[in-house]
Motif scaffolding. Sequence first.
Motif, PDB file in Angstrom:
ATOM      1  N   HIS A 160       7.574   3.219  -1.245  1.00 22.84           N
ATOM      2  CA  HIS A 160       7.470   2.345  -2.415  1.00 22.84           C
ATOM      3  C   HIS A 160       7.357   0.897  -1.960  1.00 22.84           C
ATOM      4  O   HIS A 160       7.888   0.516  -0.918  1.00 22.84           O
ATOM      5  N   ASP A 161       6.704   0.099  -2.780  1.00 19.28           N
ATOM      6  CA  ASP A 161       6.731  -1.349  -2.584  1.00 19.28           C
ATOM      7  C   ASP A 161       7.998  -1.884  -3.233  1.00 19.28           C
ATOM      8  O   ASP A 161       8.443  -1.387  -4.280  1.00 19.28           O
ATOM      9  N   ALA A 162       8.607  -2.893  -2.627  1.00 18.25           N
ATOM     10  CA  ALA A 162       9.831  -3.476  -3.188  1.00 18.25           C
ATOM     11  C   ALA A 162       9.943  -4.926  -2.758  1.00 18.25           C
ATOM     12  O   ALA A 162       9.505  -5.308  -1.665  1.00 18.25           O
TER      13      ALA A 162
ATOM     14  N   TYR B  73      13.275   6.169   1.540  1.00 18.56           N
ATOM     15  CA  TYR B  73      13.335   6.623   0.154  1.00 18.56           C
ATOM     16  C   TYR B  73      13.346   8.156   0.092  1.00 18.56           C
ATOM     17  O   TYR B  73      12.751   8.821   0.961  1.00 18.56           O
ATOM     18  N   PRO B  74      13.956   8.727  -0.928  1.00 24.04           N
ATOM     19  CA  PRO B  74      13.972  10.187  -1.058  1.00 24.04           C
ATOM     20  C   PRO B  74      12.688  10.765  -1.631  1.00 24.04           C
ATOM     21  O   PRO B  74      12.467  11.976  -1.575  1.00 24.04           O
ATOM     22  N   ASP B  75      11.828   9.900  -2.196  1.00 24.95           N
ATOM     23  CA  ASP B  75      10.640  10.388  -2.913  1.00 24.95           C
ATOM     24  C   ASP B  75       9.361   9.688  -2.466  1.00 24.95           C
ATOM     25  O   ASP B  75       8.458   9.436  -3.254  1.00 24.95           O
ATOM     26  N   GLY B  76       9.264   9.360  -1.196  1.00 27.49           N
ATOM     27  CA  GLY B  76       8.054   8.732  -0.694  1.00 27.49           C
ATOM     28  C   GLY B  76       8.150   7.219  -0.648  1.00 27.49           C
ATOM     29  O   GLY B  76       9.116   6.616  -1.127  1.00 27.49           O
TER      30      GLY B  76
ATOM     31  N   LYS C 141       0.813  -1.213   0.000  1.00 26.63           N
ATOM     32  CA  LYS C 141       0.000   0.000   0.000  1.00 26.63           C
ATOM     33  C   LYS C 141       0.851   1.271   0.000  1.00 26.63           C
ATOM     34  O   LYS C 141       0.302   2.375   0.042  1.00 26.63           O
ATOM     35  N   SER C 142       2.167   1.114  -0.018  1.00 28.68           N
ATOM     36  CA  SER C 142       3.084   2.259  -0.038  1.00 28.68           C
ATOM     37  C   SER C 142       2.770   3.247   1.086  1.00 28.68           C
ATOM     38  O   SER C 142       2.534   4.440   0.865  1.00 28.68           O
ATOM     39  N   THR C 143       2.800   2.727   2.298  1.00 26.27           N
ATOM     40  CA  THR C 143       2.488   3.560   3.461  1.00 26.27           C
ATOM     41  C   THR C 143       3.613   3.599   4.493  1.00 26.27           C
ATOM     42  O   THR C 143       3.533   4.351   5.465  1.00 26.27           O
ATOM     43  N   ARG C 144       4.663   2.804   4.302  1.00 25.77           N
ATOM     44  CA  ARG C 144       5.721   2.731   5.318  1.00 25.77           C
ATOM     45  C   ARG C 144       6.664   3.932   5.213  1.00 25.77           C
ATOM     46  O   ARG C 144       7.149   4.272   4.133  1.00 25.77           O
ATOM     47  N   ASP C 145       6.930   4.540   6.364  1.00 27.17           N
ATOM     48  CA  ASP C 145       7.890   5.645   6.403  1.00 27.17           C
ATOM     49  C   ASP C 145       9.323   5.145   6.355  1.00 27.17           C
ATOM     50  O   ASP C 145      10.229   5.887   5.956  1.00 27.17           O
ATOM     51  N   MET C 146       9.513   3.889   6.724  1.00 25.62           N
ATOM     52  CA  MET C 146      10.862   3.353   6.820  1.00 25.62           C
ATOM     53  C   MET C 146      10.832   1.855   6.535  1.00 25.62           C
ATOM     54  O   MET C 146       9.842   1.171   6.835  1.00 25.62           O
TER      55      MET C 146
ATOM     56  N   THR D 191      12.527  -1.169  -6.718  1.00 24.51           N
ATOM     57  CA  THR D 191      11.113  -1.079  -6.367  1.00 24.51           C
ATOM     58  C   THR D 191      10.258  -1.813  -7.395  1.00 24.51           C
ATOM     59  O   THR D 191      10.659  -2.028  -8.537  1.00 24.51           O
ATOM     60  N   LYS D 192       9.061  -2.172  -6.967  1.00 18.05           N
ATOM     61  CA  LYS D 192       8.154  -2.960  -7.807  1.00 18.05           C
ATOM     62  C   LYS D 192       6.903  -2.150  -8.128  1.00 18.05           C
ATOM     63  O   LYS D 192       6.254  -1.602  -7.228  1.00 18.05           O
TER      64      LYS D 192
END
Length: 368
Positions: free
Chosen positions: A159-161, A154-157, A122-127, A177-178
């Motif tokens: 991401h899922d990976a 990440y420098p740009d928000g 869901k691309s919600t993790r800060d770290m 990233t995926k």
Amino acid sequence: MTLLSLAGAAVPAGSATALQQTSPPQTAPQQVPLADPLPAPKKLFTIRDERIDESSGLAKSQRYVGIWWTVNDSGDTARVFGINAAGKVKAELSFKAPVKDVEAIAVDREGTIYIADIGDNKSTRDMIEVYTIPEPDKLEDATNVKFHRYDFKYPDGAHDAETLLIHPESRQMFIVTKVAKGLGGFYAGPETASREGTNELTKMADAPAGVTDGTFMPEGETVVLRSYVDIARVNWGEVPKVVGRAATPLAQGESVAVGPDADDNSVLVGSEGKGSAVYEMSMPAVKGAAASPTATPAPKNSAADSGTTKKSHNLRWIIIGAAFFAFVITIITFPPGRRERLDRMAENARLTGQAPPDQHPRRRTPAA
């Protein structure tokens, strides 16, 4: 053909050179030679152990011949499994870390195992986190294994990976990233990651879509990326470049690792699910000059270029026309042997006392 040959010979060499310099190069499509067919993928083993129901990554052991490490997808505890070429679990190593979504595993030359908690559907993790444990001195089960933790951002928000790459020489960490559509990204960690604070990732370049795993080959210059349906061969560098692809056996492709080939020219590919099969296949062949994911089309000719090209074409046709006209005049005015015949007729007229022949018979005025 004769006229064109003469016209071509009459064109100054400098004009031809200028034409080549001012006209845009006309490059014919290059035909990439077909590579020799690669051996078909062969099934190496099946993972039948009930503890491994969602194998989400594979990594070749550095300490034990014929052993690969694997991890389960999200929902499992912090543990890794060592499996042999028959698919049997030879060791389970567990450590006490609060993992969320482990998606990848890697092993460096020193025998350090990297467990990548980098999944984020869901691309919600800060770290995101990467944990490291050592390969054991004995290939047997172990609990409460000592571990280290590295935090990344990440420098740009978010991401899922699902892909962690460890460079064989520098041990620098890279994450791919995926994305389902468009382009993912290659992200580099610091040259030396710190266990204190958060490590900032840096985007290197765009990456293909749908990458589910990846590995460096031992020479450190080639990376193999996995998707659900194929593997991609990547020339590593400041801008990684895909140079070849090969289809994999049909399955939900989730893992790739260096294979057992002594020449390090094969990889293992696996999939999720209970009783998942693992295949050995050759590295994809290089398919000639392949465009990188970030390649852009070449720009069209500018207006200035078009004007210069048009003038060069006009000059060429003027020169060809002049050469053709000169050739025609030569044919009409001086047909073969005409001057010799006129000279002989004039000499005969002088000897016989007759009037000399008219030198310009076409200009006579017709009789009334």
